[in-house]
Motif scaffolding. Structure first.
Motif, PDB file in Angstrom:
ATOM      1  N   PHE A 149      20.197  -8.732 -27.503  1.00 21.87           N
ATOM      2  CA  PHE A 149      19.310  -7.948 -26.653  1.00 21.87           C
ATOM      3  C   PHE A 149      18.072  -8.763 -26.325  1.00 21.87           C
ATOM      4  O   PHE A 149      17.420  -9.314 -27.226  1.00 21.87           O
ATOM      5  CB  PHE A 149      18.843  -6.673 -27.365  1.00 21.87           C
ATOM      6  CG  PHE A 149      19.930  -5.683 -27.655  1.00 21.87           C
ATOM      7  CD1 PHE A 149      20.590  -5.697 -28.873  1.00 21.87           C
ATOM      8  CD2 PHE A 149      20.282  -4.728 -26.712  1.00 21.87           C
ATOM      9  CE1 PHE A 149      21.588  -4.775 -29.148  1.00 21.87           C
ATOM     10  CE2 PHE A 149      21.275  -3.793 -26.980  1.00 21.87           C
ATOM     11  CZ  PHE A 149      21.929  -3.831 -28.198  1.00 21.87           C
TER      12      PHE A 149
ATOM     13  N   LYS B  67       5.260  -0.257 -27.208  1.00 16.69           N
ATOM     14  CA  LYS B  67       6.706  -0.100 -27.356  1.00 16.69           C
ATOM     15  C   LYS B  67       7.418  -1.365 -26.877  1.00 16.69           C
ATOM     16  O   LYS B  67       6.944  -2.065 -25.993  1.00 16.69           O
ATOM     17  CB  LYS B  67       7.192   1.105 -26.564  1.00 16.69           C
ATOM     18  CG  LYS B  67       6.949   0.985 -25.071  1.00 16.69           C
ATOM     19  CD  LYS B  67       7.322   2.248 -24.345  1.00 16.69           C
ATOM     20  CE  LYS B  67       6.980   2.125 -22.875  1.00 16.69           C
ATOM     21  NZ  LYS B  67       7.248   3.369 -22.127  1.00 16.69           N
ATOM     22  N   ILE B  68       8.568  -1.625 -27.475  1.00 13.96           N
ATOM     23  CA  ILE B  68       9.409  -2.747 -27.082  1.00 13.96           C
ATOM     24  C   ILE B  68      10.527  -2.187 -26.225  1.00 13.96           C
ATOM     25  O   ILE B  68      11.246  -1.273 -26.649  1.00 13.96           O
ATOM     26  CB  ILE B  68       9.954  -3.480 -28.314  1.00 13.96           C
ATOM     27  CG1 ILE B  68       8.784  -4.079 -29.104  1.00 13.96           C
ATOM     28  CG2 ILE B  68      10.932  -4.566 -27.899  1.00 13.96           C
ATOM     29  CD1 ILE B  68       9.182  -4.755 -30.391  1.00 13.96           C
TER      30      ILE B  68
ATOM     31  N   PHE C 112      14.017  -2.687 -24.265  1.00 10.71           N
ATOM     32  CA  PHE C 112      15.195  -3.532 -24.418  1.00 10.71           C
ATOM     33  C   PHE C 112      16.028  -3.603 -23.147  1.00 10.71           C
ATOM     34  O   PHE C 112      16.101  -2.642 -22.371  1.00 10.71           O
ATOM     35  CB  PHE C 112      16.077  -2.989 -25.549  1.00 10.71           C
ATOM     36  CG  PHE C 112      15.528  -3.251 -26.915  1.00 10.71           C
ATOM     37  CD1 PHE C 112      14.588  -2.407 -27.478  1.00 10.71           C
ATOM     38  CD2 PHE C 112      15.936  -4.356 -27.641  1.00 10.71           C
ATOM     39  CE1 PHE C 112      14.066  -2.651 -28.745  1.00 10.71           C
ATOM     40  CE2 PHE C 112      15.432  -4.614 -28.907  1.00 10.71           C
ATOM     41  CZ  PHE C 112      14.492  -3.760 -29.457  1.00 10.71           C
ATOM     42  N   GLY C 113      16.686  -4.757 -22.959  1.00 12.30           N
ATOM     43  CA  GLY C 113      17.757  -4.852 -21.984  1.00 12.30           C
ATOM     44  C   GLY C 113      18.980  -4.139 -22.532  1.00 12.30           C
ATOM     45  O   GLY C 113      18.989  -3.671 -23.682  1.00 12.30           O
TER      46      GLY C 113
ATOM     47  N   TYR D 293      13.952   4.653 -32.442  1.00 14.70           N
ATOM     48  CA  TYR D 293      14.780   4.322 -31.300  1.00 14.70           C
ATOM     49  C   TYR D 293      16.116   5.039 -31.436  1.00 14.70           C
ATOM     50  O   TYR D 293      16.597   5.272 -32.545  1.00 14.70           O
ATOM     51  CB  TYR D 293      15.060   2.813 -31.243  1.00 14.70           C
ATOM     52  CG  TYR D 293      13.955   1.988 -30.641  1.00 14.70           C
ATOM     53  CD1 TYR D 293      12.860   1.587 -31.416  1.00 14.70           C
ATOM     54  CD2 TYR D 293      13.991   1.595 -29.307  1.00 14.70           C
ATOM     55  CE1 TYR D 293      11.841   0.838 -30.862  1.00 14.70           C
ATOM     56  CE2 TYR D 293      12.977   0.843 -28.753  1.00 14.70           C
ATOM     57  CZ  TYR D 293      11.903   0.467 -29.531  1.00 14.70           C
ATOM     58  OH  TYR D 293      10.900  -0.285 -28.982  1.00 14.70           O
TER      59      TYR D 293
ATOM     60  N   LEU E 285      19.428   0.696 -26.392  1.00 11.85           N
ATOM     61  CA  LEU E 285      18.354   1.054 -27.324  1.00 11.85           C
ATOM     62  C   LEU E 285      17.201   1.665 -26.541  1.00 11.85           C
ATOM     63  O   LEU E 285      16.565   0.999 -25.729  1.00 11.85           O
ATOM     64  CB  LEU E 285      17.855  -0.193 -28.046  1.00 11.85           C
ATOM     65  CG  LEU E 285      18.659  -0.658 -29.242  1.00 11.85           C
ATOM     66  CD1 LEU E 285      18.380  -2.120 -29.519  1.00 11.85           C
ATOM     67  CD2 LEU E 285      18.339   0.181 -30.469  1.00 11.85           C
TER      68      LEU E 285
ATOM     69  N   ILE F 159      13.509   3.779 -26.686  1.00 14.09           N
ATOM     70  CA  ILE F 159      12.384   4.208 -27.502  1.00 14.09           C
ATOM     71  C   ILE F 159      12.270   5.727 -27.440  1.00 14.09           C
ATOM     72  O   ILE F 159      12.453   6.346 -26.385  1.00 14.09           O
ATOM     73  CB  ILE F 159      11.069   3.545 -27.021  1.00 14.09           C
ATOM     74  CG1 ILE F 159       9.892   3.967 -27.880  1.00 14.09           C
ATOM     75  CG2 ILE F 159      10.788   3.833 -25.562  1.00 14.09           C
ATOM     76  CD1 ILE F 159       9.744   3.199 -29.135  1.00 14.09           C
TER      77      ILE F 159
ATOM     78  N   GLU G 101       8.501   9.577 -25.626  1.00 11.86           N
ATOM     79  CA  GLU G 101       9.193   9.229 -24.388  1.00 11.86           C
ATOM     80  C   GLU G 101      10.083  10.368 -23.900  1.00 11.86           C
ATOM     81  O   GLU G 101      11.293  10.285 -23.953  1.00 11.86           O
ATOM     82  CB  GLU G 101      10.034   7.966 -24.587  1.00 11.86           C
ATOM     83  CG  GLU G 101       9.224   6.711 -24.675  1.00 11.86           C
ATOM     84  CD  GLU G 101       8.724   6.234 -23.331  1.00 11.86           C
ATOM     85  OE1 GLU G 101       9.465   6.346 -22.333  1.00 11.86           O
ATOM     86  OE2 GLU G 101       7.590   5.731 -23.269  1.00 11.86           O
TER      87      GLU G 101
END
Lengths: 112, 110
Positions: free
Chosen positions: A89, A99-100, A102-103, B35, B43, B45, B58
């Motif tokens: 990823f 926040k991270i 992701f692809g 997550y 994935l 959040i 979210e």
């Protein structure tokens, strides 16, 4: 709206070859770009990460190439091994605690 | 001495039940996340906490309620479970930019 686009969805590479996974992002406020490796039944594990002030970072057989003007970055795995078979990823984040994002992941299979 | 640990690893339950997933980190990080990973491995959040305070929600249904009793713990309680809640839920903590994930909790709603 997908903020981090990753390709390809799946990739098959011969042992000893180079695996290349590409990502593109939209938000120019992103300043941290990690790659994660996930094996079945495990959580994502941080592999390598880069910040936009450098164009390349290498750790062992893993290299991130970063093109800020094109808003693209890629992961290169040199001398790919069967043990590298996993889902990879790319991700992006703004700031140290944000926040991270992701692809969608690339399923990599290395042929023995 | 696992950095981010979640319990349980597997959870099978009936629709309509209420369940909780616990997460603990021993890294001294201020930021923790939940997550959700769906069947296609995406994935997404759900929540972000910083020093016990909710930072990001979210657009998760309010059947999901996170709770952080202290900055080392972030639990997730889910009410009235639905079939669509079946997924793998990951807790993560972040410090100095780097994020570390737990091993995940596979939730199956039947």
């Amino acid at each position: 709206q997908q903020q981090v686009k990753q390709s390809p969805q799946s990739l098959i590479v011969q042992k000893g070859g180079i695996s290349i996974i590409n990502c593109a992002y939209e938000n120019t406020a992103f300043d941290y770009f990690p790659w994660y490796q996930q094996f079945p039944g495990k959580g994502p594990a941080l592999l390598i990460a880069i910040r936009p002030d450098v164009s390349e970072k290498k750790e062992g057989r893993f290299t991130i190439s970063f093109n800020k003007s094109a808003k693209q970055f890629s992961l290169h795995i040199m001398d790919s091994q069967p043990g590298d078979s996993a889902t990879y990823f790319c991700a992006a984040s703004r700031g140290r605690d944000d926040k991270i994002i992701f692809g969608k992941g690339t399923r990599l299979h290395i042929l023995p | 001495d696992t950095a981010v640990s979640q319990t349980p690893k597997y959870l099978v339950t009936q629709m309509g039940n209420d369940k909780s997933i616990k997460c603990e980190q021993n890294l001294g990080h201020d930021t923790m996340y939940w997550y959700k990973q769906d069947s296609k491995k995406f994935l997404k959040i759900m929540f972000s906490y910083n020093n016990k305070e909710l930072i990001i929600n979210e657009t998760v249904p309010n059947r999901f309620s996170p709770k952080s009793p202290d900055k080392a713990h972030l639990n997730l309680h889910i009410n009235s479970l639905e079939l669509g809640d079946s997924a793998v839920y990951f807790c993560a903590s972040r410090g100095r930019g780097e994020a570390f994930f737990g091993q995940g909790t596979r939730l199956t709603v039947v």
